[in-house]
Design a protein around this motif. Structure first.
Motif, PDB file in Angstrom:
ATOM      1  N   SER A 264       0.833  -1.211   0.000  1.00  0.00           N
ATOM      2  CA  SER A 264       0.000   0.000   0.000  1.00  0.00           C
ATOM      3  C   SER A 264       0.863   1.256   0.000  1.00  0.00           C
ATOM      4  CB  SER A 264      -0.922   0.015   1.230  1.00  0.00           C
ATOM      5  OG  SER A 264      -1.761  -1.104   1.236  1.00  0.00           O
ATOM      6  N   ILE A 267       2.548   1.739  -3.451  1.00  0.00           N
ATOM      7  CA  ILE A 267       1.589   2.291  -4.419  1.00  0.00           C
ATOM      8  C   ILE A 267       1.475   3.797  -4.221  1.00  0.00           C
ATOM      9  CG2 ILE A 267      -0.867   2.364  -5.046  1.00  0.00           C
ATOM     10  CD1 ILE A 267      -0.941  -0.671  -4.413  1.00  0.00           C
ATOM     11  N   SER A 279       2.943   2.413  -9.578  1.00  0.00           N
ATOM     12  CA  SER A 279       1.837   1.990  -8.706  1.00  0.00           C
ATOM     13  C   SER A 279       1.141   0.765  -9.285  1.00  0.00           C
ATOM     14  CB  SER A 279       0.827   3.132  -8.546  1.00  0.00           C
ATOM     15  OG  SER A 279       1.417   4.250  -7.925  1.00  0.00           O
ATOM     16  N   TYR A 280       0.891   0.797 -10.595  1.00  0.00           N
ATOM     17  CA  TYR A 280       0.241  -0.346 -11.253  1.00  0.00           C
ATOM     18  C   TYR A 280       1.082  -1.616 -11.113  1.00  0.00           C
ATOM     19  CZ  TYR A 280      -3.490   2.313 -13.570  1.00  0.00           C
ATOM     20  OH  TYR A 280      -4.604   3.055 -13.827  1.00  0.00           O
ATOM     21  N   PHE A 283       0.853  -3.033  -7.615  1.00  0.00           N
ATOM     22  CA  PHE A 283      -0.492  -3.582  -7.395  1.00  0.00           C
ATOM     23  C   PHE A 283      -0.678  -4.907  -8.146  1.00  0.00           C
ATOM     24  CE2 PHE A 283      -5.067  -3.860  -8.409  1.00  0.00           C
ATOM     25  CZ  PHE A 283      -5.606  -3.761  -7.135  1.00  0.00           C
ATOM     26  N   LYS A 289      -3.921  -9.078  -1.982  1.00  0.00           N
ATOM     27  CA  LYS A 289      -4.263  -7.649  -1.913  1.00  0.00           C
ATOM     28  C   LYS A 289      -5.295  -7.443  -0.814  1.00  0.00           C
ATOM     29  CE  LYS A 289      -3.703  -6.971  -6.943  1.00  0.00           C
ATOM     30  NZ  LYS A 289      -3.546  -8.376  -7.370  1.00  0.00           N
ATOM     31  N   MET A 293      -4.608  -1.952   0.021  1.00  0.00           N
ATOM     32  CA  MET A 293      -3.973  -1.874  -1.302  1.00  0.00           C
ATOM     33  C   MET A 293      -4.984  -1.429  -2.361  1.00  0.00           C
ATOM     34  SD  MET A 293      -1.243  -4.999  -1.648  1.00  0.00           S
ATOM     35  CE  MET A 293      -0.531  -4.266  -3.119  1.00  0.00           C
ATOM     36  N   TRP A 294      -6.195  -1.945  -2.285  1.00  0.00           N
ATOM     37  CA  TRP A 294      -7.230  -1.524  -3.239  1.00  0.00           C
ATOM     38  C   TRP A 294      -7.510  -0.027  -3.103  1.00  0.00           C
ATOM     39  CZ3 TRP A 294      -9.310  -4.312  -7.183  1.00  0.00           C
ATOM     40  CH2 TRP A 294      -9.108  -5.686  -7.187  1.00  0.00           C
ATOM     41  N   MET A 297      -4.709   2.066  -4.544  1.00  0.00           N
ATOM     42  CA  MET A 297      -4.735   2.089  -6.007  1.00  0.00           C
ATOM     43  C   MET A 297      -5.880   2.961  -6.509  1.00  0.00           C
ATOM     44  SD  MET A 297      -2.720   0.832  -8.276  1.00  0.00           S
ATOM     45  CE  MET A 297      -2.808   1.976  -9.648  1.00  0.00           C
TER      46      MET A 297
END
Length: 596
Positions: A264, A267, A279-280, A283, A289, A293-294, A297
């Protein structure tokens, strides 16, 4: 008479546990409970608990202790605790730990107090759970009382107890108390080091946090994922991309890059430094995840104007059965607000209720911001008036931003009156109001707003822009000539100015919010900090490298237009981060679509 074998009543299968002696059965159950605790096998633990109740051995002292170690269900732990016939310090320690580790800090403190009333002396297991609960609640006052008790009972030299106190003070913002205790410790562990680093990072003392981290590495401390996460966040908030990459490499070598907490932060690091591709990658490469983390992103995509990707990620979460939380919806509402998607924003605001999430003041502020930026100021005002909670500074600030963007000084003045009713507010709101008056040509009212700021002893934040070059950060203010390359920078701006004018650029001096003559306005706006930073990048970095500029305040409209022309005239990719979002300029266009 014996019945034929085929007519005999079949015997039930023997339970292996029933064939054992009581003592063997008891030992096996205790060992099995301990094994299930270590493997965190909650379903099997619940089954064994049911067997214990059926067997009637739940009253034997050691059994409740072992059941309490299965502490993933704190309310079950409380029930087992109350049913235990004998409550030893271990029993108290287990139930308090269960509450502290499962987000019931108030219950942990309550049971700690009750334990003291019952003359049970805390030990090195109970103190850390109690201090952790104080940290979660932000109650340094209770933590200080526990610290006094630690001193009285002689546990102040215990590394685990002292480390938990350092961590508590750090998380509660009492950094001086944390440092004093940290410096006095004869022995330190990863908890004490991490607590100090996190405490400094939380207060924005990034240099001190990084110094401690380097010292921890020098002393060959085995840092953990919490330590790495805190340091990566320091690099993210300081936009130190190169240092952040080095620490990412260290995370990779130690396998901590697989941690969701570190993921996290990574990202966030790449996003805040303007490298959304990084970042991508972080992730996409994560095996597991978590919700953090979600959310990281989501906000990264929202800040980089990748609105459709935000909606796509939200759908993926729903498809995987990941339940969004209040932060998730803040990210999505932010994306809608900065893309002018009013209906979408309303949809997600209503969707919160379906997930059982009650909107808070931040969600209402986002909704007001959504309508305000879209020019629907009356609708935004209606939302404020109909809120079930009292509007906060952030809600009125969002409304004032909308008034400023659309030049509605009447509603801005109304908002100002409501803001001043709240009592002391941040300098940012005073500046917003002053700027709204100035943009409408009401310079006397603007001056009054700024005088009020001075009378309260509050200083307006200076607008700054900065660029990272290797291990050095070059910072610029408007009209700044302190940089070693100042002559080259200003010469470059002069050359670019002529080329931009030939390409169709016309300066918009309405963004000079002071009452000065036209020529002075032109000079003032030409040397804003972001333009100086871009010019530095143009003369310093190779042509294939994007120029990344960070700002602490919102980019003004004229500078936004000017940098579009700069990107067109030079053929360079220019990325500017202001206090709201990222602007990716390329070939005369901006990723925000001129809506920010």
């Amino acid at each position: 008479m014996l019945l034929p074998h085929s007519l005999e009543t079949p015997k039930p299968p023997l339970n292996p546990l029933n064939q054992l002696s009581f003592e063997q059965n008891y030992r096996n159950i205790c060992n099995l409970l301990l094994s299930l605790t270590h493997t965190r096998s909650l379903p099997k633990g619940l089954q064994l608990h049911a067997h214990i109740i059926k067997s009637g051995i739940q009253t034997i002292p050691l059994i409740p202790h072992q059941l309490l170690f299965q502490n993933q269900l704190p309310l079950f732990s409380r029930q087992v605790f109350f049913e235990a016939p004998h409550k030893s310090p271990t029993t108290w320690s287990s139930v308090i730990s269960s509450f502290a580790q499962n987000e019931f800090p108030s219950l942990a403190i309550q049971f700690f107090r009750t334990m003291l009333v019952n003359n049970i002396r805390p030990d090195d297991h109970i103190y850390p759970s109690a201090t952790k609960s104080c940290a979660i609640l932000g109650r340094s006052d209770i933590g200080q009382s526990i610290h006094c008790l630690v001193l009285k009972t002689g546990y102040d030299r215990d590394v685990f107890v002292a480390s938990s106190l350092v961590d508590m003070y750090g998380k509660c913002g009492k950094i001086k108390d944390a440092r004093n205790l940290f410096d006095e410790m004869p022995q330190r562990n990863v908890v004490s080091w991490s607590g100090m680093i996190y405490g400094y990072a939380q207060l924005g003392e990034f240099e001190e946090a990084l110094t401690l981290f380097k010292q921890a590495l020098y002393e060959r401390l085995d840092v953990n994922d919490f330590t790495f996460s805190s340091v990566v966040q320091v690099c993210a908030n300081s936009t130190l991309l190169q240092l952040g990459k080095q620490i990412h490499g260290l995370c990779f070598k130690t396998n901590y890059d697989m941690s969701s907490f570190v993921g996290s932060s990574l990202i966030s690091l790449y996003s805040k430094c303007g490298v959304i591709g990084g970042s991508y990658r972080v992730f996409d490469e994560a095996c597991v995840k978590n919700l953090g983390m979600w959310n990281a992103m989501l906000i990264a995509c929202a800040q980089h104007s990748q609105t459709e990707k935000v909606f796509d990620l939200f759908k993926q979460m729903e498809g995987l059965g990941i339940k969004p939380n209040f932060i998730t919806f803040l990210c999505v509402l932010y994306a809608c607000s900065h893309a002018g998607l009013v209906e979408k924003g309303q949809h997600f605001f209503e969707l919160m209720k379906e997930y059982g999430i009650e909107p808070g003041d931040q969600h209402y502020a986002s909704l007001v911001d959504l309508f305000g930026r879209a020019g629907k100021l009356q609708e935004a005002l209606s939302i404020i008036r109909e809120m079930p909670i009292r509007p906060t500074e952030s809600v009125w600030g969002a409304f004032l931003t909308g008034c400023r963007l659309h030049g509605n000084t009447e509603l801005a003045a109304y908002a100002a009156d409501r803001i001043f009713e709240l009592g002391p507010v941040s300098s940012g709101l005073h500046v917003l109001l002053s700027n709204a008056y100035a943009a409408a040509g009401r310079y006397e009212d603007a001056a009054k707003a700024r005088k009020m700021l001075r009378d309260r002893g509050i200083k307006k934040e200076t607008g700054l822009s900065w660029v990272e070059e290797g291990n050095k950060v070059h910072t610029f203010a408007a009209g700044d000539r302190s940089n070693a390359k100042a002559k080259e920078i200003y010469r470059k701006l002069e050359e670019l100015g002529d080329e931009m004018e030939r390409a169709g650029y016309i300066a918009d001096t309405s963004f000079v919010l002071r009452e000065v003559n036209g020529e002075e306005k032109n000079q003032t706006i030409r040397y804003h900090s972001e333009r100086l930073a871009v010019a530095f990048g143009l003369i310093t970095f190779p042509s294939d490298r994007p120029i990344r500029v960070m700002k602490n305040l919102r980019i003004c409209g004229d500078c936004h237009t000017a940098i579009k022309f700069m990107s067109k005239c030079t053929g360079r990719v220019i990325i500017v981060r202001d206090n709201n979002r990222f602007h990716h300029f390329e070939d005369g266009k901006c990723s925000c679509g001129d809506y920010w």
